[in-house]
Design a protein around this motif. Structure first.
Motif, PDB file in Angstrom:
ATOM      1  N   ILE A  25       0.842  -1.202   0.000  1.00  0.00           N
ATOM      2  CA  ILE A  25       0.000   0.000   0.000  1.00  0.00           C
ATOM      3  C   ILE A  25       0.877   1.252   0.000  1.00  0.00           C
ATOM      4  O   ILE A  25       0.672   2.172  -0.790  1.00  0.00           O
ATOM      5  CB  ILE A  25      -0.946   0.006   1.212  1.00  0.00           C
ATOM      6  N   LEU A  62      -8.969  -1.883  -0.277  1.00  0.00           N
ATOM      7  CA  LEU A  62      -8.186  -2.558   0.757  1.00  0.00           C
ATOM      8  C   LEU A  62      -8.935  -3.729   1.399  1.00  0.00           C
ATOM      9  O   LEU A  62      -8.598  -4.145   2.497  1.00  0.00           O
ATOM     10  CB  LEU A  62      -7.787  -1.539   1.835  1.00  0.00           C
ATOM     11  N   LEU A  68      -3.842  -6.281  -3.376  1.00  0.00           N
ATOM     12  CA  LEU A  68      -4.148  -4.857  -3.302  1.00  0.00           C
ATOM     13  C   LEU A  68      -4.699  -4.457  -4.660  1.00  0.00           C
ATOM     14  O   LEU A  68      -4.081  -4.759  -5.686  1.00  0.00           O
ATOM     15  CB  LEU A  68      -2.873  -4.083  -2.980  1.00  0.00           C
TER      16      LEU A  68
END
Length: 129
Positions: A25, A62, A68
């Motif tokens: 992320i 998420l 992801l």
């Protein structure tokens, strides 16, 4: 020209986020912001979201622990991406409709391996957002 808005909001959100894909992320955020100096960020749909000149064009998803997703969209008003507008030679995009596509990443190494191709896609997408 819009400036980067409230990066501390996203930084604070990420600092409090306990997610198995935390490193991916953070790396994806870096790659996106490096694609164009005009890109701003904020939190939308409980995830980092990115905009240029006030128009949102990409939001992380998420929900999954193993992957992801980056959702590319054309904003709130329904419109379609013109045919042939996006060159995707690496096949990163999964089209969900004429106005949305996703890119999926399995971890930091996957983000790094596709960083240049993703930045090219983002620049193309922003031209239509």
């Amino acid at each position: 020209m819009a400036s980067r808005s409230q990066p501390t909001d996203v930084a604070a959100f990420l600092a409090d986020l306990a997610h198995p894909q935390d490193a991916a992320i953070r790396r994806l955020r870096e790659v996106i912001l490096a694609a164009d100096a005009r890109i701003g960020e904020g939190i939308k749909w409980n995830a980092p979201s990115f905009h240029v000149e006030g128009r949102h064009f990409a939001t992380m998803q998420l929900r999954r622990a193993d992957r992801l997703l980056l959702v590319l969209h054309l904003g709130a008003g329904k419109k379609a991406m013109p045919d042939g507008a996006i060159a995707d030679p690496d096949g990163l995009l999964t089209w969900l409709g004429p106005d949305r596509a996703t890119c999926s990443f399995s971890g930091v190494q996957d983000v790094d391996a596709h960083a240049a191709a993703l930045q090219s896609l983002l620049r193309q997408w922003m031209a239509h957002a």
